[in-house]
Design a protein around this motif. Structure first.
Motif, PDB file in Angstrom:
ATOM      1  N   UNK A   1       7.108   6.452  -5.022  1.00  0.00           N
ATOM      2  CA  UNK A   1       7.855   6.745  -3.801  1.00  0.00           C
ATOM      3  C   UNK A   1       7.199   7.829  -2.957  1.00  0.00           C
ATOM      4  N   UNK A   2       6.034   8.296  -3.376  1.00  0.00           N
ATOM      5  CA  UNK A   2       5.326   9.354  -2.646  1.00  0.00           C
ATOM      6  C   UNK A   2       4.312   8.707  -1.707  1.00  0.00           C
TER       7      UNK A   2
ATOM      8  N   UNK B   1      13.008  -4.621  -7.289  1.00  0.00           N
ATOM      9  CA  UNK B   1      14.267  -4.569  -6.546  1.00  0.00           C
ATOM     10  C   UNK B   1      14.533  -3.134  -6.093  1.00  0.00           C
ATOM     11  N   UNK B   2      13.504  -2.289  -6.148  1.00  0.00           N
ATOM     12  CA  UNK B   2      13.692  -0.858  -5.940  1.00  0.00           C
ATOM     13  C   UNK B   2      12.890  -0.314  -4.768  1.00  0.00           C
ATOM     14  N   UNK B   3      12.519  -1.173  -3.840  1.00  0.00           N
ATOM     15  CA  UNK B   3      11.718  -0.720  -2.703  1.00  0.00           C
ATOM     16  C   UNK B   3      12.599   0.017  -1.692  1.00  0.00           C
TER      17      UNK B   3
ATOM     18  N   UNK C   1       5.547  -0.232   3.158  1.00  0.00           N
ATOM     19  CA  UNK C   1       4.083  -0.352   3.096  1.00  0.00           C
ATOM     20  C   UNK C   1       3.496   0.627   2.091  1.00  0.00           C
ATOM     21  N   UNK C   2       3.961   1.866   2.119  1.00  0.00           N
ATOM     22  CA  UNK C   2       3.466   2.875   1.184  1.00  0.00           C
ATOM     23  C   UNK C   2       3.816   2.499  -0.255  1.00  0.00           C
ATOM     24  N   UNK C   3       5.060   2.068  -0.459  1.00  0.00           N
ATOM     25  CA  UNK C   3       5.507   1.686  -1.802  1.00  0.00           C
ATOM     26  C   UNK C   3       4.681   0.520  -2.327  1.00  0.00           C
TER      27      UNK C   3
ATOM     28  N   UNK D   1       6.062  -8.902  -5.881  1.00  0.00           N
ATOM     29  CA  UNK D   1       7.200  -9.485  -5.176  1.00  0.00           C
ATOM     30  C   UNK D   1       8.223  -8.390  -4.942  1.00  0.00           C
ATOM     31  N   UNK D   2       8.392  -8.009  -3.681  1.00  0.00           N
ATOM     32  CA  UNK D   2       9.378  -7.002  -3.312  1.00  0.00           C
ATOM     33  C   UNK D   2      10.607  -7.707  -2.761  1.00  0.00           C
ATOM     34  N   UNK D   3      11.745  -7.544  -3.423  1.00  0.00           N
ATOM     35  CA  UNK D   3      12.972  -8.248  -3.061  1.00  0.00           C
ATOM     36  C   UNK D   3      13.767  -7.376  -2.104  1.00  0.00           C
TER      37      UNK D   3
END
Length: 288
Positions: free
Chosen positions: A63-64, A85-87, A93-95, A109-111
């Motif tokens: 998350x930094x 599921x935590x974006x 973009x950073x994550x 895969x970012x949900x």
């Protein structure tokens, strides 16, 4: 076989909704669930996956902004896919860049939609490809009927007076032992009158998730409102009578081999439901 990582933070019910997906991924190789420590360890114990705490420094670095460019991310090799599921909003973009640095070569895969019943089953069926993702039924004939009187919010709780009446009705027909339990949230939120009613039912407050799972696993049937324990009992394979009011069972009903939903035609207060209707649902569940 390459492994899969699933990253998720949320309430107990949301976490347990992941279990069909975790089962499906497990059949493809190793699986690691990164979540709140208690939920990660529960999944590890019950499903045989690896559990890791999302609060560790390793995952906090995701998350930094710019952590990947500063060498703060330690790479994990041999990972085929990562489902997150935590974006966090605004850091997509950073994550994603940090996630890519941690899991080089993995499919990411970012949900970006809430995990509900429909989405959970979509994911499980997609990765199952003919393999099992379903919980094994646990009939527990002769086990207790467990009344879990709690819920994550006060609006989803059925009145304790109705729970007390249901317990009386079940006792009158001798369907077996009846145990009454609630969670730590209720221990903090119950007022004096509620505590008195709960005590009169010989209710017990449950603490650790492992303790709750051990109790639910023995049940013949669990009667419970829309809550995390409802999802947990269903995924443990025991019979569940799930009581709904203000939430929609189409989205939030537990996933399991033996679930009966008692719900109004449209969302409304839990006051809509009487003990007699629930009693009939329980009797149907335990005698079929």
């Amino acid at each position: 076989m390459m492994s899969s990582y699933v990253l998720h933070r949320g309430a107990l019910g949301d976490s347990v909704l992941l279990w069909p997906l975790l089962r499906a991924l497990r059949s493809l190789g190793g699986v690691t669930l990164v979540s709140d420590a208690s939920k990660a360890m529960l999944a590890a114990r019950e499903l045989g996956v690896r559990g890791e705490s999302a609060e560790s420094a390793r995952y906090s670095a995701l998350y930094v902004p710019g952590a990947a460019g500063h060498g703060a991310i330690k790479a994990v090799a041999g990972v085929a896919r990562v489902i997150s599921f935590a974006c966090p909003q605004g850091l997509e973009e950073s994550y994603k860049a940090n996630l890519g640095a941690m899991f080089p070569g993995a499919q990411l895969l970012l949900v970006d939609r809430p995990l509900d019943r429909t989405l959970a089953l979509e994911f499980a069926r997609h990765f199952a490809v003919g393999r099992t993702h379903e919980a094994t039924a646990r009939p527990n004939v002769g086990g207790p009927i467990v009344l879990h009187v709690g819920a994550g919010s006060a609006g989803k709780r059925w009145p304790l007076s109705e729970w007390a009446r249901l317990r009386e009705l079940l006792g009158e027909v001798g369907l077996g032992p009846v145990w009454v339990v609630a969670g730590e949230v209720e221990h903090e939120q119950f007022g004096k009158t509620e505590l008195e009613v709960f005590g009169a039912m010989r209710g017990a407050f449950m603490g650790e998730l492992g303790e709750l799972a051990d109790l639910l696993r023995t049940a013949r049937t669990v009667v419970v409102a829309d809550s995390g324990p409802a999802h947990l009992a269903a995924q443990l394979g025991v019979g569940v009578v799930a009581l709904f009011g203000p939430t929609m069972p189409e989205r939030w009903a537990p996933i399991g081999p033996s679930v009966k939903v008692v719900a109004p035609a449209s969302p409304m207060s839990m006051d809509w439901l009487g003990a007699g209707e629930v009693f009939e649902a329980v009797r149907e569940m335990v005698t079929r």
